[in-house]
Design an enzyme around this catalytic site. Structure first.
Site, short mmCIF file in Angstrom:
data_model
loop_
_atom_site.label_atom_id
_atom_site.label_comp_id
_atom_site.label_asym_id
_atom_site.label_seq_id
_atom_site.Cartn_x
_atom_site.Cartn_y
_atom_site.Cartn_z
N HIS A 41 -21.27 -15.50 -44.20
CA HIS A 41 -20.79 -15.61 -45.59
C HIS A 41 -20.88 -17.05 -46.08
O HIS A 41 -21.33 -17.32 -47.19
CB HIS A 41 -19.35 -15.09 -45.66
N HIS A 67 -15.69 -23.89 -48.09
CA HIS A 67 -14.80 -23.38 -49.14
C HIS A 67 -13.63 -22.52 -48.63
O HIS A 67 -12.61 -22.41 -49.31
CB HIS A 67 -15.59 -22.64 -50.24
N ASP A 68 -13.78 -21.91 -47.46
CA ASP A 68 -12.68 -21.08 -46.94
C ASP A 68 -11.89 -21.74 -45.81
O ASP A 68 -11.03 -21.09 -45.20
CB ASP A 68 -13.23 -19.72 -46.46
N GLU A 71 -8.07 -22.16 -46.68
CA GLU A 71 -7.43 -20.85 -46.85
C GLU A 71 -7.32 -20.07 -45.53
O GLU A 71 -6.30 -19.43 -45.28
CB GLU A 71 -8.25 -20.04 -47.86
N ASP A 72 -8.34 -20.12 -44.72
CA ASP A 72 -8.42 -19.21 -43.57
C ASP A 72 -8.30 -19.89 -42.20
O ASP A 72 -8.26 -19.19 -41.18
CB ASP A 72 -9.75 -18.45 -43.59
N ASP A 128 -19.34 -17.10 -54.26
CA ASP A 128 -18.45 -16.35 -53.37
C ASP A 128 -18.42 -14.87 -53.76
O ASP A 128 -18.51 -13.98 -52.91
CB ASP A 128 -17.05 -16.97 -53.47
ZN ZN Z 1 -15.52 -17.07 -49.40
#
Ligand code: ZN
Length: 185
Positions: A41, A67-68, A71-72, A128
């Site tokens: 991804h 980008h993640d 967040e992750d 995204d």
């Molecule tokens: Zn993403």
């Protein structure tokens, strides 16, 4: 990471971000059929950004890889700023959802806040959504997969409505992807 004071640039900025993201997301899979590694991804989003901006914005492509991460994974803004610079870190913060909120609220916030994001953050949002819609287009979808795709596309269109006008190629790629998704429903 790289030594103090040696800010990464150009190709090394992008490859450094790719390596950092791949390591941080180690062992994570994407949701849905096939259980693709999560890094697929990130690679797709970064490549969509590189193509859409004709390779002219290495920081944006690096932010696409990253980008993640906040967040992750266990990653902070400071860490990204030190390794990849303030602009990259700020873009990643802009596209980070507050995971303490329930999903419905996070989704509503994305719709409301999209028009106020920086141009770079808007492009990452669109890339995204393109990647996430593509992942939901599967051969012979069952009822749950159809419902999930229909729901996701309807929401993604609302977010992307607030992100349009920065890059015509990415806007068009999103529209084609949404159209393709609808044709499978
Ligand atoms: Zn993403």
């Amino acid at each position: 990471m790289n030594g103090a004071g040696e800010m990464l640039t150009g190709i090394c900025l992008v490859t450094g971000a790719a390596e950092f993201a791949a390591r941080r997301h180690t062992g994570m899979d994407r949701k849905g059929r096939g259980n693709e590694p999560y890094v697929n991804h990130l690679a797709e989003v970064a490549n969509l950004l590189a193509v859409a901006t004709s390779s002219l914005d290495a920081e944006l492509v690096a932010a696409g890889w990253l980008h993640d991460t906040i967040e992750d994974t266990e990653t902070t803004r400071e860490e990204l700023a030190e390794g990849f610079g303030a602009r990259v870190a700020d873009i990643v913060v802009e596209v980070t959802d507050d995971m303490s909120l329930p999903k419905d609220q996070r989704r509503q916030k994305q719709i409301e806040e999209a028009p106020h994001k920086s141009p770079g953050a808007k492009l990452i949002k669109i890339a995204d959504k393109i990647s996430n819609i593509r992942a939901r287009i599967v051969p012979d979808p069952n009822e749950a997969e159809r419902a999930d795709l229909a729901d996701y596309v309807a929401w993604a269109e609302k977010v992307v409505a607030g992100c349009r006008g920065v890059n015509a190629m990415l806007d068009q790629t999103f529209d084609k992807t949404a159209e393709l998704a609808r044709s499978t429903l």
